[in-house]
Write a protein that holds these residues in place. Structure first.
Motif, PDB file in Angstrom:
ATOM      1  N   LEU A   3       0.843  -1.182   0.000  1.00  0.00           N
ATOM      2  CA  LEU A   3       0.000   0.000   0.000  1.00  0.00           C
ATOM      3  C   LEU A   3       0.881   1.235   0.000  1.00  0.00           C
ATOM      4  O   LEU A   3       2.039   1.171   0.388  1.00  0.00           O
ATOM      5  CB  LEU A   3      -0.903   0.014   1.244  1.00  0.00           C
ATOM      6  CG  LEU A   3      -1.938  -1.110   1.305  1.00  0.00           C
ATOM      7  CD1 LEU A   3      -2.662  -1.076   2.624  1.00  0.00           C
ATOM      8  CD2 LEU A   3      -2.916  -0.996   0.166  1.00  0.00           C
ATOM      9  N   PRO A   4       0.361   2.364  -0.416  1.00  0.00           N
ATOM     10  CA  PRO A   4       1.175   3.576  -0.445  1.00  0.00           C
ATOM     11  C   PRO A   4       1.443   4.094   0.946  1.00  0.00           C
ATOM     12  O   PRO A   4       0.705   3.791   1.878  1.00  0.00           O
ATOM     13  CB  PRO A   4       0.304   4.572  -1.221  1.00  0.00           C
ATOM     14  CG  PRO A   4      -1.079   4.139  -0.903  1.00  0.00           C
ATOM     15  CD  PRO A   4      -1.028   2.636  -0.818  1.00  0.00           C
ATOM     16  N   ALA A   5       2.477   4.891   1.089  1.00  0.00           N
ATOM     17  CA  ALA A   5       2.638   5.638   2.318  1.00  0.00           C
ATOM     18  C   ALA A   5       1.406   6.495   2.479  1.00  0.00           C
ATOM     19  O   ALA A   5       0.793   6.914   1.510  1.00  0.00           O
ATOM     20  CB  ALA A   5       3.878   6.515   2.255  1.00  0.00           C
ATOM     21  N   LEU A  39     -13.148   0.668  -2.869  1.00  0.00           N
ATOM     22  CA  LEU A  39     -13.315  -0.757  -2.574  1.00  0.00           C
ATOM     23  C   LEU A  39     -11.987  -1.456  -2.760  1.00  0.00           C
ATOM     24  O   LEU A  39     -11.302  -1.235  -3.764  1.00  0.00           O
ATOM     25  CB  LEU A  39     -14.372  -1.357  -3.513  1.00  0.00           C
ATOM     26  CG  LEU A  39     -14.558  -2.875  -3.503  1.00  0.00           C
ATOM     27  CD1 LEU A  39     -15.121  -3.338  -2.161  1.00  0.00           C
ATOM     28  CD2 LEU A  39     -15.476  -3.299  -4.647  1.00  0.00           C
ATOM     29  N   MET A  40     -11.604  -2.294  -1.791  1.00  0.00           N
ATOM     30  CA  MET A  40     -10.378  -3.081  -1.897  1.00  0.00           C
ATOM     31  C   MET A  40     -10.759  -4.564  -1.887  1.00  0.00           C
ATOM     32  O   MET A  40     -10.815  -5.207  -0.837  1.00  0.00           O
ATOM     33  CB  MET A  40      -9.415  -2.762  -0.753  1.00  0.00           C
ATOM     34  CG  MET A  40      -8.068  -3.460  -0.884  1.00  0.00           C
ATOM     35  SD  MET A  40      -6.966  -3.112   0.515  1.00  0.00           S
ATOM     36  CE  MET A  40      -6.603  -1.396   0.221  1.00  0.00           C
ATOM     37  N   PRO A  41     -11.045  -5.156  -3.064  1.00  0.00           N
ATOM     38  CA  PRO A  41     -11.476  -6.566  -3.091  1.00  0.00           C
ATOM     39  C   PRO A  41     -10.356  -7.529  -2.722  1.00  0.00           C
ATOM     40  O   PRO A  41     -10.603  -8.581  -2.140  1.00  0.00           O
ATOM     41  CB  PRO A  41     -11.938  -6.754  -4.544  1.00  0.00           C
ATOM     42  CG  PRO A  41     -11.193  -5.717  -5.323  1.00  0.00           C
ATOM     43  CD  PRO A  41     -11.030  -4.554  -4.398  1.00  0.00           C
ATOM     44  N   VAL A  42      -9.127  -7.196  -3.121  1.00  0.00           N
ATOM     45  CA  VAL A  42      -7.953  -8.002  -2.767  1.00  0.00           C
ATOM     46  C   VAL A  42      -6.822  -7.043  -2.413  1.00  0.00           C
ATOM     47  O   VAL A  42      -6.821  -5.878  -2.814  1.00  0.00           O
ATOM     48  CB  VAL A  42      -7.512  -8.931  -3.931  1.00  0.00           C
ATOM     49  CG1 VAL A  42      -8.576  -9.964  -4.247  1.00  0.00           C
ATOM     50  CG2 VAL A  42      -7.164  -8.119  -5.171  1.00  0.00           C
ATOM     51  N   ARG A  43      -5.862  -7.530  -1.668  1.00  0.00           N
ATOM     52  CA  ARG A  43      -4.756  -6.692  -1.252  1.00  0.00           C
ATOM     53  C   ARG A  43      -3.993  -6.167  -2.474  1.00  0.00           C
ATOM     54  O   ARG A  43      -3.678  -6.909  -3.391  1.00  0.00           O
ATOM     55  CB  ARG A  43      -3.810  -7.485  -0.353  1.00  0.00           C
ATOM     56  CG  ARG A  43      -2.657  -6.662   0.222  1.00  0.00           C
ATOM     57  CD  ARG A  43      -1.847  -7.478   1.207  1.00  0.00           C
ATOM     58  NE  ARG A  43      -2.619  -7.795   2.398  1.00  0.00           N
ATOM     59  CZ  ARG A  43      -2.678  -7.008   3.468  1.00  0.00           C
ATOM     60  NH1 ARG A  43      -2.034  -5.852   3.470  1.00  0.00           N
ATOM     61  NH2 ARG A  43      -3.384  -7.376   4.518  1.00  0.00           N
ATOM     62  N   GLY A  44      -3.752  -4.855  -2.490  1.00  0.00           N
ATOM     63  CA  GLY A  44      -3.019  -4.231  -3.581  1.00  0.00           C
ATOM     64  C   GLY A  44      -3.886  -3.604  -4.645  1.00  0.00           C
ATOM     65  O   GLY A  44      -3.409  -2.776  -5.421  1.00  0.00           O
ATOM     66  N   LEU A  45      -5.196  -3.965  -4.712  1.00  0.00           N
ATOM     67  CA  LEU A  45      -6.111  -3.436  -5.721  1.00  0.00           C
ATOM     68  C   LEU A  45      -7.156  -2.557  -5.057  1.00  0.00           C
ATOM     69  O   LEU A  45      -7.869  -3.003  -4.161  1.00  0.00           O
ATOM     70  CB  LEU A  45      -6.791  -4.557  -6.486  1.00  0.00           C
ATOM     71  CG  LEU A  45      -7.852  -4.131  -7.517  1.00  0.00           C
ATOM     72  CD1 LEU A  45      -7.224  -3.301  -8.630  1.00  0.00           C
ATOM     73  CD2 LEU A  45      -8.581  -5.351  -8.080  1.00  0.00           C
ATOM     74  N   THR A  46      -7.264  -1.317  -5.510  1.00  0.00           N
ATOM     75  CA  THR A  46      -8.279  -0.396  -5.009  1.00  0.00           C
ATOM     76  C   THR A  46      -9.132   0.079  -6.178  1.00  0.00           C
ATOM     77  O   THR A  46      -8.611   0.613  -7.168  1.00  0.00           O
ATOM     78  CB  THR A  46      -7.642   0.824  -4.322  1.00  0.00           C
ATOM     79  OG1 THR A  46      -6.793   0.393  -3.266  1.00  0.00           O
ATOM     80  CG2 THR A  46      -8.709   1.749  -3.768  1.00  0.00           C
ATOM     81  N   LEU A  47     -10.433  -0.140  -6.074  1.00  0.00           N
ATOM     82  CA  LEU A  47     -11.398   0.377  -7.042  1.00  0.00           C
ATOM     83  C   LEU A  47     -12.052   1.621  -6.443  1.00  0.00           C
ATOM     84  O   LEU A  47     -12.279   1.678  -5.225  1.00  0.00           O
ATOM     85  CB  LEU A  47     -12.467  -0.669  -7.351  1.00  0.00           C
ATOM     86  CG  LEU A  47     -11.987  -2.070  -7.716  1.00  0.00           C
ATOM     87  CD1 LEU A  47     -13.181  -2.996  -7.929  1.00  0.00           C
ATOM     88  CD2 LEU A  47     -11.116  -2.031  -8.953  1.00  0.00           C
ATOM     89  N   VAL A  78     -14.420  -1.468   2.283  1.00  0.00           N
ATOM     90  CA  VAL A  78     -15.158  -0.420   1.584  1.00  0.00           C
ATOM     91  C   VAL A  78     -15.055   0.879   2.363  1.00  0.00           C
ATOM     92  O   VAL A  78     -15.175   0.888   3.586  1.00  0.00           O
ATOM     93  CB  VAL A  78     -16.645  -0.803   1.413  1.00  0.00           C
ATOM     94  CG1 VAL A  78     -17.411   0.323   0.717  1.00  0.00           C
ATOM     95  CG2 VAL A  78     -16.788  -2.100   0.641  1.00  0.00           C
ATOM     96  N   SER A  79     -14.816   1.973   1.639  1.00  0.00           N
ATOM     97  CA  SER A  79     -14.848   3.312   2.218  1.00  0.00           C
ATOM     98  C   SER A  79     -15.833   4.144   1.414  1.00  0.00           C
ATOM     99  O   SER A  79     -15.824   4.104   0.179  1.00  0.00           O
ATOM    100  CB  SER A  79     -13.454   3.947   2.160  1.00  0.00           C
ATOM    101  OG  SER A  79     -13.485   5.282   2.624  1.00  0.00           O
ATOM    102  N   THR A  85      -8.348   0.875   3.173  1.00  0.00           N
ATOM    103  CA  THR A  85      -9.051   1.187   1.926  1.00  0.00           C
ATOM    104  C   THR A  85      -9.095   2.685   1.687  1.00  0.00           C
ATOM    105  O   THR A  85      -8.808   3.169   0.588  1.00  0.00           O
ATOM    106  CB  THR A  85     -10.482   0.622   1.967  1.00  0.00           C
ATOM    107  OG1 THR A  85     -10.422  -0.783   2.227  1.00  0.00           O
ATOM    108  CG2 THR A  85     -11.208   0.867   0.658  1.00  0.00           C
ATOM    109  N   ALA A  86      -9.437   3.451   2.736  1.00  0.00           N
ATOM    110  CA  ALA A  86      -9.484   4.898   2.602  1.00  0.00           C
ATOM    111  C   ALA A  86      -8.105   5.464   2.305  1.00  0.00           C
ATOM    112  O   ALA A  86      -7.956   6.409   1.522  1.00  0.00           O
ATOM    113  CB  ALA A  86     -10.047   5.528   3.874  1.00  0.00           C
ATOM    114  N   GLU A  87      -7.075   4.892   2.913  1.00  0.00           N
ATOM    115  CA  GLU A  87      -5.720   5.394   2.712  1.00  0.00           C
ATOM    116  C   GLU A  87      -5.193   5.116   1.310  1.00  0.00           C
ATOM    117  O   GLU A  87      -4.394   5.883   0.767  1.00  0.00           O
ATOM    118  CB  GLU A  87      -4.781   4.765   3.744  1.00  0.00           C
ATOM    119  CG  GLU A  87      -5.067   5.215   5.168  1.00  0.00           C
ATOM    120  CD  GLU A  87      -4.403   4.320   6.198  1.00  0.00           C
ATOM    121  OE1 GLU A  87      -3.633   3.427   5.788  1.00  0.00           O
ATOM    122  OE2 GLU A  87      -4.647   4.504   7.384  1.00  0.00           O
ATOM    123  N   SER A  88      -5.632   4.026   0.707  1.00  0.00           N
ATOM    124  CA  SER A  88      -5.096   3.629  -0.594  1.00  0.00           C
ATOM    125  C   SER A  88      -5.802   4.285  -1.764  1.00  0.00           C
ATOM    126  O   SER A  88      -5.325   4.227  -2.890  1.00  0.00           O
ATOM    127  CB  SER A  88      -5.194   2.106  -0.755  1.00  0.00           C
ATOM    128  OG  SER A  88      -6.550   1.706  -0.834  1.00  0.00           O
TER     129      SER A  88
END
Length: 816
Positions: free
Chosen positions: A15-17, A664-672, A619-620, A66-69
């Motif tokens: 995830l990003p800083a 939405l983060m369905p899997v680690r590393g992916l944010t929709l 979900v955020s 999720t919110a951070e990414s």
């Protein structure tokens, strides 16, 4: 959990800083109900958005990964609708963008002016239908803008290498939100952050139209011999031939900030940035023509009824006349290489130099007291040459007639133009005292600012460089109207003007916490604004003037934020905002000017907004609704017999709508992510949607990160809008712009520890949609309804702005 541990876990999870914690380096953490870490950016002095800053966006609190990414999020502590743009998004997907283009994905926002390529031309942002000048733009909580009215130049001060993050507050904020236009919202930028570790990078960006951007960044890290002082330095050079014909641009920027601890209780921040750029663009023409010299636009489509019940007529910029700009040059028309025309590129150059600096001292006084003092200065110099339509006048001769004794001497074949200069310097001080105690917080403060401006416009023979005497002058017939005009010696000067303002705002707010999870904040702000004009030849009126006017207003505020859970909050806002009448209020030689200025009231808004923010495990989401009533709308009097050179208060506008953001983060590393808005902005008098206010917006996309690899895509939709205000014609509402969308793709890969390579594709699907239209009534058909004549079709000189063509940018970085 320690902040260092938190950051390490984020990196390990790809995830990003902390994107939404923005400029702060130190963060606090607590465990939310869903097991995620709740993070805040409030505790690192000198990083702009900390607990002593001014705006409601200064403390960004997130409650889940999720919110951070996500590229956009809202703080759990916000008191009004909000979108915080992450540094990850700025750094990875918009390498050449200006600050307006950085907020393009946010709900309710639409952008125009990008036709020369993203980052290669000045843009304008509309927020919920509020135009530039009807909302504040701040940098580290310091408002800035032009001094004739609070509008802005997106490429003039702060390129994206000087910006850590941007937060769009869709509302006036609290009483402590400062600015001339606490009215339609706030676009808050924050300066690049200093870091604890030494490092930096060198970056090269190359793309179409011979475009190149070079950047360098250096972070000193904590310098122990200077008490832990941290310094960041950045620089940028930019050049491009531009997407439009004969429209090159170039610029350079230097930026530096130092955060200096002074003892255990004080922090001094020193920031300065300098920017210089030039571009070739007509100051008169606002786009490419589509019609011919003998008829108006042919390329439009008729439909049944639009959302406001008016018949639709939508212009597409197609089927243009062969002799029009679009017909000859296509949608990439900008300027020409023909020195016999006003749009010859060498006749149309703008040079701008700006600077912005501040000193900030933050002091912890003990027993719950703290102080924050800022002294700042910024300056702007705009020197513009532009071709113009008309005939060159070299002087006057002959006896003429009694009604017009002077005869103009013209020079056929030469090209008319002008030189325009706008130069201002602004000095200001912001001070505040804070007190925290068991029941909440008290914040008291004030803002003082003084500005001096010199402006002129002089007509020129662009072919020879000599003066051209094209303006109204005293022709000697003895009438009062003529005697009010300057002599023939000043007929080359449209205006030469000095203006100034001195303003102060005093504010107080009390954050009451009856329980830990509920913050209720009543506040009040007093505004006192004096504007003066001293001109030998005033703009538009062309008469001498030396006068001033003072406007005052007391504005109440009441906001609330309730954290129902540690990752779920609700908020509500009641707030009043205002817009101070701008310099054009003085553009009249009427004997009634003084009376009109005394009667002219500032435009005001009354805002009612509610919303909720939830940061869940996967979900955020945040959703809001609003109603904003504008009173004392300023415009030209339309009453029969009224002096149309005077500005008066003409009516009301009502804004209302709903907006939402989802991640939405369905899997680690992916944010929709996705967002949308429905925005109603109508005149109470006519019932019609106001100009340049899209009926709705939407955006969607994804970001994927995995072990140094990053992939993203987003698409922004801008709904239908009208380019011009409703004329009153009951048969037809002209200049409707069709909805359009534009996409962006970005991919990058870290190679080892010190190298990164990326590519960005802008306008992925190569849409050339119309984004703005400058109308012309010349040659347009008319109709008479109930004795009133209305324009009933399109003019020969209507001008179009289009989306720029698809472009590819390659980005290479070396880190150290």
């Amino acid at each position: 959990m320690k902040p260092q541990t938190r950051i390490a876990l984020l990196i390990a999870g790809s995830l990003p800083a902390l994107a939404c914690a923005t400029a702060a380096q130190a963060q606090t953490a607590a465990v939310a109900d869903d097991g995620q870490t709740k993070s805040t950016s409030a505790n690192d002095a000198g990083q702009a958005n900390d607990k002593q800053s001014l705006t409601s966006s200064d403390i960004i609190v997130t409650g889940s990964r999720t919110a951070e990414s996500a590229p956009l999020t809202a703080s759990l502590t916000t008191t009004q609708p909000q979108s915080a743009v992450s540094r990850d998004y700025i750094d990875n997907t918009t390498p050449a963008a200006d600050f307006n283009e950085l907020i393009a994905l946010t709900p309710g926002v639409s952008i125009t002016g990008a036709g020369n390529g993203y980052g290669f031309g000045e843009t304008k942002a509309v927020i919920r239908g509020f135009q530039d000048g009807e909302y504040n733009i701040t940098y580290d909580s310091i408002p800035f803008g032009d001094t004739n009215n609070p509008t802005h130049h997106s490429t003039a001060f702060f390129p994206s290498n000087t910006i850590e993050t941007v937060v769009v507050d869709r509302g006036p904020g609290n009483a402590s939100q400062l600015g001339q236009a606490s009215y339609g919202g706030n676009l808050n930028m924050y300066s690049r952050a200093v870091k604890d570790q030494m490092g930096g990078q060198v970056q090269a960006i190359a793309g179409p139209w011979n475009s190149f951007i070079g950047r360098a960044e250096f972070q000193s890290g904590a310098i122990q011999s200077l008490g832990g002082t941290r310094i960041v330095l950045t620089g940028q050079i930019m050049q491009s031939d531009g997407a439009l014909t004969y429209s090159p641009v170039a610029g350079k920027n230097l930026y530096g900030k130092a955060v200096v601890p002074i003892g255990a209780s004080n922090t001094l921040t020193v920031m300065s940035t300098w920017n210089r750029n030039h571009y070739y663009q007509s100051d008169v023409a606002k786009g490419a023509t589509c019609g011919s010299a003998t008829k108006g636009i042919a390329g439009f489509a008729n439909a049944a009824l639009g959302p406001d019940g008016q018949p639709l007529t939508q212009l597409s910029g197609t089927n243009c006349a062969a002799s029009s700009n679009v017909g000859v040059y296509g949608k990439n028309y900008g300027l020409t290489n023909d020195p016999t025309t006003m749009d010859y590129w060498r006749y149309n150059r703008t040079d701008k130099t700006t600077d912005f600096s501040y000193l900030r001292l933050q002091s912890e006084l003990g027993s719950g007291f703290s102080m924050d003092n800022r002294v700042y200065m910024y300056g702007y110099t705009n020197n513009t040459l532009s071709g113009n339509s008309g005939t060159v006048v070299t002087g006057f001769a002959g006896a003429g007639t009694p009604a017009s004794p002077y005869v103009a001497v013209t020079k056929a074949g030469d090209v008319l133009g002008y030189n325009k200069m706008n130069k201002y310097r602004v000095l200001g001080y912001i001070g505040q005292l804070n007190y925290s105690f068991a029941l909440g917080k008290i914040r008291l403060g004030g803002w003082y600012e003084h500005a001096d401006t010199d402006r002129h416009l002089v007509d020129l023979d662009m072919t020879t460089g000599a003066l051209s005497f094209n303006e109204k002058f005293n022709n000697g017939n003895g009438s009062a109207a003529q005697n009010a005009l300057p002599s023939t010696a000043l007929a080359a000067i449209q205006y030469v003007q000095h203006s100034n303002w001195s303003q102060y705002q005093l504010f107080g707010e009390f954050e009451i916490r009856p329980i830990d999870s509920l913050a209720i904040t009543p506040g009040v702000k007093y505004v006192h604004f004096t504007r003066g004009v001293d001109a030998l030849v005033n703009q538009k009126s062309r008469g001498p003037i030396d006068t001033s006017q003072t406007w005052t207003k007391t504005l109440p505020f009441l906001t609330a934020n309730w954290e129902a859970m540690t990752n779920w909050s609700f908020y509500a806002q009641y707030a009043q905002g205002m817009y101070v009448p701008d310099l054009s209020s003085f553009y009249s030689t009427s004997g009634s000017l003084s009376t009109a200025l005394d009667a002219l009231k500032p435009q005001t808004t009354t805002n009612y907004q509610v919303g909720t923010v939830w940061h869940g495990d996967k979900v955020s989401i945040d959703v809001d609704g609003y109603v904003i009533n504008v009173n004392n709308k300023i415009g030209t009097c339309t009453t029969v017999g009224c002096d149309t050179t005077l500005l008066v208060n003409i009516g009301q506008v009502r804004y209302k709508g709903v907006e939402g953001q989802l991640s939405l983060m369905p899997v680690r590393g992916l944010t929709l992510f996705a967002n949308g808005s429905y925005n109603y902005a109508r005149s109470v008098t006519t019932g019609a949607q106001i100009a340049k206010a899209p009926f709705g917006t939407a955006a969607a996309g994804f970001v994927y990160r995995d072990q140094g690899f990053r992939l993203s895509f987003n698409q922004k939709y801008t709904g239908p809008q009208y380019a011009t205000e409703f004329s009153g014609n009951p048969n037809l509402r002209l200049y409707r712009i069709k909805p359009y969308s534009v996409g962006e793709f970005a991919m990058s890969q870290e190679v080892g520890e010190h190298f990164r390579l990326g590519i960005t594709v802008q306008n992925v699907f190569d849409s050339r949609a119309v984004t703005a239209i400058s109308s012309s009534s010349s040659g347009a058909p008319t109709t008479v309804v109930n004795g009133v004549s209305y324009q009933n079709g399109y003019g020969q000189g209507d001008q179009f702005n289009f989306l720029p063509p698809r472009s590819f940018l390659v980005d290479a970085r070396i880190k150290f």
